[in-house]
Design an enzyme around this catalytic site. Structure first.
Site, short mmCIF file in Angstrom:
data_model
loop_
_atom_site.label_atom_id
_atom_site.label_comp_id
_atom_site.label_asym_id
_atom_site.label_seq_id
_atom_site.Cartn_x
_atom_site.Cartn_y
_atom_site.Cartn_z
N ASP A 73 4.03 10.78 9.80
CA ASP A 73 3.91 11.85 8.80
C ASP A 73 4.76 13.04 9.25
O ASP A 73 4.55 13.57 10.34
CB ASP A 73 2.45 12.33 8.69
CG ASP A 73 1.54 11.25 8.14
OD1 ASP A 73 2.02 10.35 7.44
OD2 ASP A 73 0.33 11.32 8.43
N GLY A 111 -0.92 7.32 8.85
CA GLY A 111 -1.11 6.02 8.21
C GLY A 111 -2.57 5.66 8.35
O GLY A 111 -3.13 5.70 9.47
N GLN A 116 2.37 21.28 -2.79
CA GLN A 116 2.93 20.21 -1.96
C GLN A 116 3.80 19.28 -2.78
O GLN A 116 3.56 19.07 -3.97
CB GLN A 116 1.81 19.38 -1.33
CG GLN A 116 1.15 20.09 -0.15
CD GLN A 116 0.31 19.15 0.68
OE1 GLN A 116 -0.18 18.15 0.18
NE2 GLN A 116 0.16 19.46 1.95
N THR A 146 5.58 15.41 -2.08
CA THR A 146 5.52 14.32 -1.11
C THR A 146 6.46 13.17 -1.48
O THR A 146 6.55 12.79 -2.64
CB THR A 146 4.07 13.76 -1.03
OG1 THR A 146 3.21 14.82 -0.64
CG2 THR A 146 3.97 12.63 -0.02
N PHE A 176 7.16 9.19 -0.13
CA PHE A 176 6.53 8.17 0.71
C PHE A 176 7.44 6.95 0.81
O PHE A 176 7.98 6.47 -0.18
CB PHE A 176 5.18 7.75 0.10
CG PHE A 176 4.43 6.76 0.95
CD1 PHE A 176 3.74 7.20 2.07
CD2 PHE A 176 4.44 5.42 0.65
CE1 PHE A 176 3.05 6.30 2.87
CE2 PHE A 176 3.76 4.50 1.45
CZ PHE A 176 3.05 4.95 2.56
N GLN A 225 -6.39 5.30 -2.87
CA GLN A 225 -5.61 5.64 -4.07
C GLN A 225 -4.69 4.49 -4.50
O GLN A 225 -4.11 4.53 -5.58
CB GLN A 225 -4.81 6.92 -3.85
CG GLN A 225 -3.90 6.86 -2.64
CD GLN A 225 -3.33 8.24 -2.30
OE1 GLN A 225 -3.76 9.25 -2.84
NE2 GLN A 225 -2.36 8.27 -1.42
N THR A 236 -18.01 8.63 -1.31
CA THR A 236 -17.84 9.99 -0.77
C THR A 236 -17.61 10.97 -1.91
O THR A 236 -17.00 10.63 -2.93
CB THR A 236 -16.66 10.04 0.22
OG1 THR A 236 -15.48 9.59 -0.45
CG2 THR A 236 -16.91 9.17 1.43
N ASP A 239 -10.50 8.75 6.90
CA ASP A 239 -10.25 7.74 7.93
C ASP A 239 -11.21 7.93 9.11
O ASP A 239 -11.75 6.97 9.65
CB ASP A 239 -8.80 7.82 8.42
CG ASP A 239 -7.81 7.52 7.31
OD1 ASP A 239 -8.15 6.75 6.40
OD2 ASP A 239 -6.68 8.05 7.36
#
Lengths: 300, 300
Positions: free
Chosen positions: B14, B40, B106, B108, B110, B155, B206, B238
């Protein structure tokens, strides 16, 4: 005077990403592929000079990753003199992250890293210096110490104070700009183009696809581009400067220097990356002759 | 059954950049600073399990830079079993480039890199597997081979076919989702939440700041969050999974597993980066006890 061309500016790692889209605020896009290239204006120029068989020296501030990224090994292998590098422990290197979408839109993030520290560093004394895109204060200081100054403010022109710019121009022997930058140089110094030409021995102005013009001592030389299948225009200007400067140091007339520059630039645009597939002197001469006719011999 | 928790998914680097602005189409912004973190989902979980003193194994496809970036040394140093990694020569590693402006917007990008190749690879047989965000086909295949399956589609849920999702769910012993994902799981499989709870032994949902709920065998356990000064929420999920799974493998009751997960997550959000400042088992127990009271002893 030594025949070493000392080049001041950045050694940067360029990360070029092909992405599915340009990510705006709070958006995310996948990266299709990416490549890492050695770049940074000053490093591009020393690499090209060395491959042409000239003697080049890099004056730059580099971080720890200059060694770990393989950049040092790369330039060392080309024969670039790295003895005057500022190696800054604990600093990260200069880098550019360029994202290109399928429609050729680009989005760029630039990290100065170690290069930002040039401001606080004391430049060495050198004979023949080319000032690439760099830190204005450092450039102003080294310009006053050098015997011969070639100056290319580039898009960083806007970061120069009028005082720094004038000090450098007063010491400049060769000025490189594009057509936009020369206007800005005039504006920032409240000069006319005639004033600039009177002050500086050699003024080179580039006009993208329309080639370049060299102004010196009342004369004007028109240099056409060398047409090739262009893949990536990045690095063309750096390659032009390298071809020009090596020819100039070797004593060729200005129009030959310009044509050699245009020829070296034609190699740079044929592949992605600024330091890939650069020509040797013989490669350059061969293409030069196919475009411009016989390469002159020097009466030495 | 072995007490090794095999975790399937990404080991990614990252890159987190602080930038002066988010660069849109044909815009350029300076990077103020950046940091590189090991990340990750799967790698975050194995790291957290190992630091907690559990036995973890990473099942992931990695490129050449897994070794050169220091990632291998990092995980090896934590005691993670790397013997089942797919090491793909010539492939680049999985990476995320996250740009954050001063207003916390943000952007991003990937890069799947080596992880994309999981689709074509044949998974190994393992006893206890946790499926983190990963490649759906690979997850479906390994779920059918494993003795015990913990599943966290995250996701990436939208990338699963109904068939893959149903095959995995039929083999799943513990399902982790957030409140949005559980709805989508129901929609994609044309099931009610009751159907899902009937099919799967343990369902953990959650709810961000409202904590989590564990549904099992008709019972429901409400697990509050452990409040701390949160610096970076990335990696909290995580860490929760790691705390839950280590406690589960050790034989603690489900509510204790959930509270241990919440406690480990509270450490993860206290610093930037997903694998920084994770707790040992004793660290976790100390904070658990300050929030939830005495940590139970197992009647062994």
């Amino acid at each position: 005077m030594s025949d070493v061309i000392s080049v001041v500016g950045h050694a940067a790692i360029d990360f070029l990403f092909d992405v599915e889209g340009i990510a705006g605020h709070n958006e995310s896009y996948p990266i299709v592929d990416y490549q890492k290239f050695f770049g940074g204006g000053a490093a591009n120029i020393v690499a090209a000079i060395s491959i042409l068989g000239g003697n080049s020296q890099l004056i730059s501030a580099v971080g720890d990753d200059f060694a770990t990224s393989g950049y040092e090994e790369h330039l060392d292998g080309l024969g670039v003199d790295l003895s005057l590098l500022f190696r800054l422990k604990g600093e990260k290197g200069t880098a550019a992250y360029v994202y290109t979408d399928p429609f050729h839109n680009q989005s760029t993030y630039f990290y100065w890293g170690a290069s930002a520290k040039l401001k606080e560093l004391e430049p060495p004394e050198v004979d023949f210096v080319h000032l690439a895109t760099s830190e204005p204060n450092f450039n102003a200081k080294i310009a006053q110490k050098a015997k011969f100054v070639s100056f290319d403010p580039g898009q960083d022109l806007i970061t120069y104070t009028r005082e720094n710019l004038e000090v450098i121009l007063q010491n400049t022997d060769v000025l490189f700009t594009n057509k936009h930058e020369i206007k800005r140089v005039c504006d920032m110094t409240e000069s006319t183009f005639e004033d600039i030409k009177d002050m500086i021995d050699i003024v080179v102005v580039t006009y993208d696809a329309e080639g370049s013009k060299i102004f010196s001592d009342g004369a004007e030389y028109e240099i056409p581009v060398v047409p090739v299948t262009a893949v990536d225009p990045t690095g063309a200007g750096d390659a032009y400067r390298a071809g020009f400067l090596v020819s100039y140091v070797r004593g060729y007339p200005l129009d030959v220097c310009g044509k050699a520059g245009a020829t070296v630039a034609s190699f740079a645009v044929e592949s992605v990356g600024c330091q890939t597939d650069l020509p040797t002197w013989d490669d350059m001469v061969a293409r030069y002759e196919s475009k411009f006719g016989a390469f002159p011999s020097l009466n030495e």
